[in-house]
Design an enzyme around this catalytic site. Structure first.
Site, PDB file in Angstrom:
ATOM      1  N   GLY A   1      32.436  50.707  39.234  1.00  0.00           N
ATOM      2  CA  GLY A   1      33.152  50.234  38.023  1.00  0.00           C
ATOM      3  C   GLY A   1      32.185  49.113  37.389  1.00  0.00           C
TER       4      GLY A   1
ATOM      5  CD  GLN B   1      36.257  34.894  36.616  1.00  0.00           C
ATOM      6  OE1 GLN B   1      35.884  34.997  35.401  1.00  0.00           O
ATOM      7  NE2 GLN B   1      37.661  34.698  36.749  1.00  0.00           N
TER       8      GLN B   1
ATOM      9  N   GLY C   1      38.385  37.709  46.945  1.00  0.00           N
ATOM     10  CA  GLY C   1      37.873  37.193  45.803  1.00  0.00           C
ATOM     11  C   GLY C   1      38.185  36.169  45.137  1.00  0.00           C
TER      12      GLY C   1
ATOM     13  CE  LYS D   1      36.084  42.912  35.316  1.00  0.00           C
ATOM     14  NZ  LYS D   1      35.648  42.229  36.446  1.00  0.00           N
TER      15      LYS D   1
ATOM     16  CB  SER E   1      45.674  37.755  36.377  1.00  0.00           C
ATOM     17  OG  SER E   1      44.681  36.917  35.831  1.00  0.00           O
ATOM     18  CG  LEU E   2      46.364  34.039  41.140  1.00  0.00           C
ATOM     19  CD1 LEU E   2      45.813  33.486  42.621  1.00  0.00           C
ATOM     20  CD2 LEU E   2      47.977  33.618  41.064  1.00  0.00           C
TER      21      LEU E   2
ATOM     22  CE1 TYR F   1      43.889  36.490  41.704  1.00  0.00           C
ATOM     23  CE2 TYR F   1      41.795  37.753  41.061  1.00  0.00           C
ATOM     24  CZ  TYR F   1      42.883  37.261  40.697  1.00  0.00           C
ATOM     25  OH  TYR F   1      43.347  37.180  39.521  1.00  0.00           O
TER      26      TYR F   1
ATOM     27  CB  THR G   1      40.498  41.798  34.818  1.00  0.00           C
ATOM     28  OG1 THR G   1      40.497  42.195  36.138  1.00  0.00           O
ATOM     29  CG2 THR G   1      41.974  42.074  34.484  1.00  0.00           C
TER      30      THR G   1
ATOM     31  CG  ASN H   1      33.622  38.142  33.163  1.00  0.00           C
ATOM     32  OD1 ASN H   1      32.690  38.082  32.611  1.00  0.00           O
ATOM     33  ND2 ASN H   1      34.380  37.510  34.213  1.00  0.00           N
TER      34      ASN H   1
END
EC number: 1.1.1.25
Length: 260
Positions: free
Chosen positions: A119, A231, A224, A61, A13-14, A204, A57, A82
């Site tokens: 999902g 977001q 993404g 969710k 995750s970034l 992403y 994530t 989220n």
């Protein structure tokens, strides 16, 4: 003032980079980290982490929706969350995925879309596209998850027969996140991509096999990253509003757009 992104897997995750750079740019004393929630671990465990807010994530969710005390906006409609705010002992849920995605494609002339997967992210994408007047078809491996999409045209992989071509094809599955899998068999996916205007993968940080295949067919692609940034900006705004902290929205947007 601590925040985090919750998921499994989560090391990729970034989100911490985006949020921590925003805190620094805005001069706000805050920290944003990652938390690996085991799939056999109770979601209510998050209450003990002393966070002010969190992003959720895969694969939590929908679990987040069922665990929150209240859900707001489109999160209530799609039953997937989220973004969570912890306030006065309650978990309050929001969804910034839906608008975050739409901001990526709002300037394109799209009439219809094919979504692969069913999902929480697929729910957000499907509902915002329908809300904006774009026809949506969903396909998924299992029939069970498609029960949540009774307002859409749906099919399982083995029963899907395309009735037309699709302007936009979106991969919302984890295929390609930690492996080299395609979301559909190549011989099935290639004809669909050939007639599309855009192939969009919510993943992403890497070029997935889905995007590689689309590029080999000379189809425009998007990962993404832009959705992630969109977001994140929306979630940051929710976090700060919950803490009654004022900030410059231009600096927020610039800080997140320029760091990745």
């Amino acid at each position: 003032m601590q925040f985090a992104v919750i998921g499994n897997p989560i090391a990729h995750s970034l989100s911490p980079i985006l949020h921590n750079h925003a805190f620094s740019s805005l001069g706000i004393a805050g920290f944003y980290g990652r938390y690996l929630l085991q799939e056999n671990q109770s979601f209510y465990h998050l209450r003990s982490l002393h966070l002010k807010g969190a992003n959720i994530t895969v694969p939590f969710k929908e679990i987040a929706f069922n665990s929150c005390d209240e859900a707001f906006g489109i999160a209530y409609e799609i039953r997937a969350i989220n973004t969570i705010v912890f306030e006065k002992g309650k978990m309050l849920g929001y969804n910034t995925d839906a608008l975050g995605f739409y901001l990526c494609i709002e300037n394109l002339a799209l009439k219809n879309a094919l979504i692969i997967g069913a999902g929480g992210s697929a729910k957000a994408v499907a509902h915002i596209l329908k809300q904006k007047g774009i026809s949506v078809t969903l396909i998924n491996r299992s029939k069970e998850r498609l029960r949540d999409f009774c307002d859409f045209e749906c099919a399982t992989f083995d029963t899907f027969t395309p009735k037309n071509t699709y302007d936009l094809i979106i991969n919302t599955t984890p295929a390609g996140l930690t492996n080299n899998d395609l979301p559909l068999k190549k011989e099935f996916l290639s004809p669909l991509l050939k007639s599309a205007s855009l192939a969009f993968d919510l993943i992403y940080g890497r070029e997935t096999p889905f995007l590689t295949l689309a590029k080999s067919l000379d189809i425009a692609t998007s990962d993404g990253k832009a959705m992630l940034i969109n977001q994140a900006i929306l979630a940051f705004e929710i976090f700060m509003e919950s803490q009654n902290i004022a900030f410059d929205p231009k600096i927020l947007r610039q800080s997140m757009q320029n760091i990745l």
